[in-house]
Design a protein around this motif. Structure first.
Motif, short mmCIF file in Angstrom:
data_model
loop_
_atom_site.label_atom_id
_atom_site.label_comp_id
_atom_site.label_asym_id
_atom_site.label_seq_id
_atom_site.Cartn_x
_atom_site.Cartn_y
_atom_site.Cartn_z
N ALA A 197 58.54 34.50 35.27
CA ALA A 197 59.36 35.20 36.23
C ALA A 197 60.00 36.34 35.58
N GLU A 198 60.31 36.51 34.36
CA GLU A 198 60.84 37.71 33.80
C GLU A 198 59.96 38.27 32.75
N LYS A 199 60.12 39.40 32.43
CA LYS A 199 59.17 39.99 31.17
C LYS A 199 59.87 39.88 29.96
N ILE A 200 59.19 39.79 29.14
CA ILE A 200 59.53 39.44 27.66
C ILE A 200 59.59 40.62 26.81
N LYS A 201 58.76 41.65 27.14
CA LYS A 201 58.73 42.88 26.24
C LYS A 201 58.31 44.02 27.09
N THR A 202 58.76 45.25 26.70
CA THR A 202 58.60 46.47 27.34
C THR A 202 57.95 47.49 26.23
N ARG A 209 58.75 53.04 22.01
CA ARG A 209 59.63 52.13 21.66
C ARG A 209 59.10 50.67 22.08
N LEU A 210 59.17 49.68 21.42
CA LEU A 210 58.89 48.24 21.97
C LEU A 210 60.28 47.56 21.79
N THR A 211 60.90 46.95 23.15
CA THR A 211 61.66 46.45 23.28
C THR A 211 61.35 45.10 23.69
N ASP A 212 62.01 43.93 22.86
CA ASP A 212 62.00 42.61 23.14
C ASP A 212 63.28 42.11 23.83
N HIS A 213 63.11 41.51 24.98
CA HIS A 213 64.08 41.43 25.95
C HIS A 213 64.74 40.09 25.57
N ARG A 214 64.10 39.09 24.97
CA ARG A 214 64.76 37.75 24.80
C ARG A 214 65.60 37.98 23.69
N ILE A 215 65.66 38.92 22.74
CA ILE A 215 66.58 39.03 21.52
C ILE A 215 67.25 40.14 21.64
N LYS A 238 61.29 35.17 12.89
CA LYS A 238 61.53 33.96 11.89
C LYS A 238 62.77 33.96 11.25
N LYS A 239 63.35 35.30 10.88
CA LYS A 239 64.57 35.51 10.34
C LYS A 239 65.80 35.02 11.41
N LEU A 240 65.61 35.04 12.39
CA LEU A 240 66.50 34.55 13.54
C LEU A 240 66.39 33.04 13.68
N ASN A 241 65.33 32.65 13.18
CA ASN A 241 65.24 31.07 12.97
C ASN A 241 64.83 30.52 14.62
N ILE A 242 64.28 31.47 15.41
CA ILE A 242 64.11 31.16 16.56
C ILE A 242 62.56 30.38 16.75
N LYS A 243 62.80 28.99 16.56
CA LYS A 243 61.33 28.38 16.66
C LYS A 243 60.48 28.34 17.78
N LYS A 244 61.61 28.15 18.83
CA LYS A 244 60.61 27.93 20.30
C LYS A 244 61.23 28.69 21.30
N ILE A 245 61.27 29.85 21.34
CA ILE A 245 62.10 31.06 22.02
C ILE A 245 61.66 30.69 23.50
N ASN A 246 60.15 30.69 23.89
CA ASN A 246 59.74 30.55 24.96
C ASN A 246 58.77 29.22 25.09
N ILE A 247 58.92 28.35 24.33
CA ILE A 247 58.02 27.16 24.42
C ILE A 247 59.01 25.95 24.11
#
Length: 248
Positions: A197-202, A209-215, A238-247
């Motif tokens: 429903a929402e975008k993840i990147k612009t 510029r690339l923006t990741d809206h999740r982080i 990986k540095k943020l240790n986000i293993k399954k950010i959208n799964i």
């Protein structure tokens, strides 16, 4: 982890520009795969009339391919001035990306009676050789209605084997999504849906510029990223240790 990955890219809102953006994403992931030493293979393509892709499906094989690409699933948005725009206005278009891990036969078995196999005459980049033979294969999974077509290989058997891989991956993803739905009402899983429903990147080209809206992080090196230099973005997750950010 060397599990293969099926990547599906589909143009979204934006018409011609969305199809061109889908092709840009395909090129970006292909170049990134090349930099990683991975192998890629086309499975299915649906070119748009004026360039780009309505849909492109391809396989990626290599070390940690899924572990890195799993972050890419969702809706990607592009903001730029199309080549056909005479007034210089910035247009916004979207494309969706689904990243599905390949499922082994031991993980998900399919009853042969549930599949209808159609043999078609292939067309497209295969050229004259492939057009003369009925080498394309279309699989219909009767219980779910899921359809998979593969025409990139020159033999029916090769196309059927690849189509079965894709079907198995989609069915496994569907099963996981259904299981998740029973546990949670959150609508943040992209597996099998190829759309969120929402975008993840612009991807903002005027600002490079690339923006990741999740982080909520931006990189001001879009030209390099769209050319396949995705590693800085992947490493950030990986540095943020986000293993399954959208799964989840």
């Amino acid at each position: 982890m060397n599990k293969g990955v099926i990547v599906e890219i589909r143009s979204g809102a934006g018409g011609e520009e969305a199809a061109i953006f889908a092709a840009d994403l395909f090129r970006m992931y292909s170049r990134y795969a090349e930099k990683q030493g991975w192998k890629t293979a086309l499975i299915e393509t649906h070119p748009a009339e004026l360039g780009g892709f309505k849909e492109v499906v391809f396989e990626v094989k290599g070390e940690n391919a899924y572990e890195k690409l799993k972050y890419e699933g969702g809706v990607h948005r592009v903001q730029r001035i199309p080549a056909t725009e005479k007034s210089g206005r910035v247009h916004t278009s979207t494309a969706s990306v689904a990243v599905l891990p390949e499922a082994e036969e031991t993980e998900f078995k399919i009853n042969p009676k549930d599949i209808r196999v159609d043999v078609l005459r292939a067309s497209g980049p295969g050229g004259q050789y492939v057009n003369k033979r009925e080498s394309a294969v279309r699989l219909l999974h009767l219980p779910t209605g899921i359809i998979v077509t593969c025409q990139e290989e020159r033999t029916q058997q090769s196309n059927k084997e690849i189509a079965m891989q894709v079907l198995r991956a989609r069915l496994l993803a569907r099963k996981r999504e259904q299981e998740l739905a029973q546990l949670s009402q959150e609508r943040n899983s992209q597996i099998g849906a190829a759309m969120r429903a929402e975008k993840i990147k612009t991807y903002n080209f005027p600002q490079n510029r690339l923006t990741d809206h999740r982080i909520k992080k931006s990189w001001h090196s879009l030209e390099k990223i769209i050319d396949g230099d995705l590693e800085p973005v992947i490493k950030t997750f990986k540095k943020l240790n986000i293993k399954k950010i959208n799964i989840k």
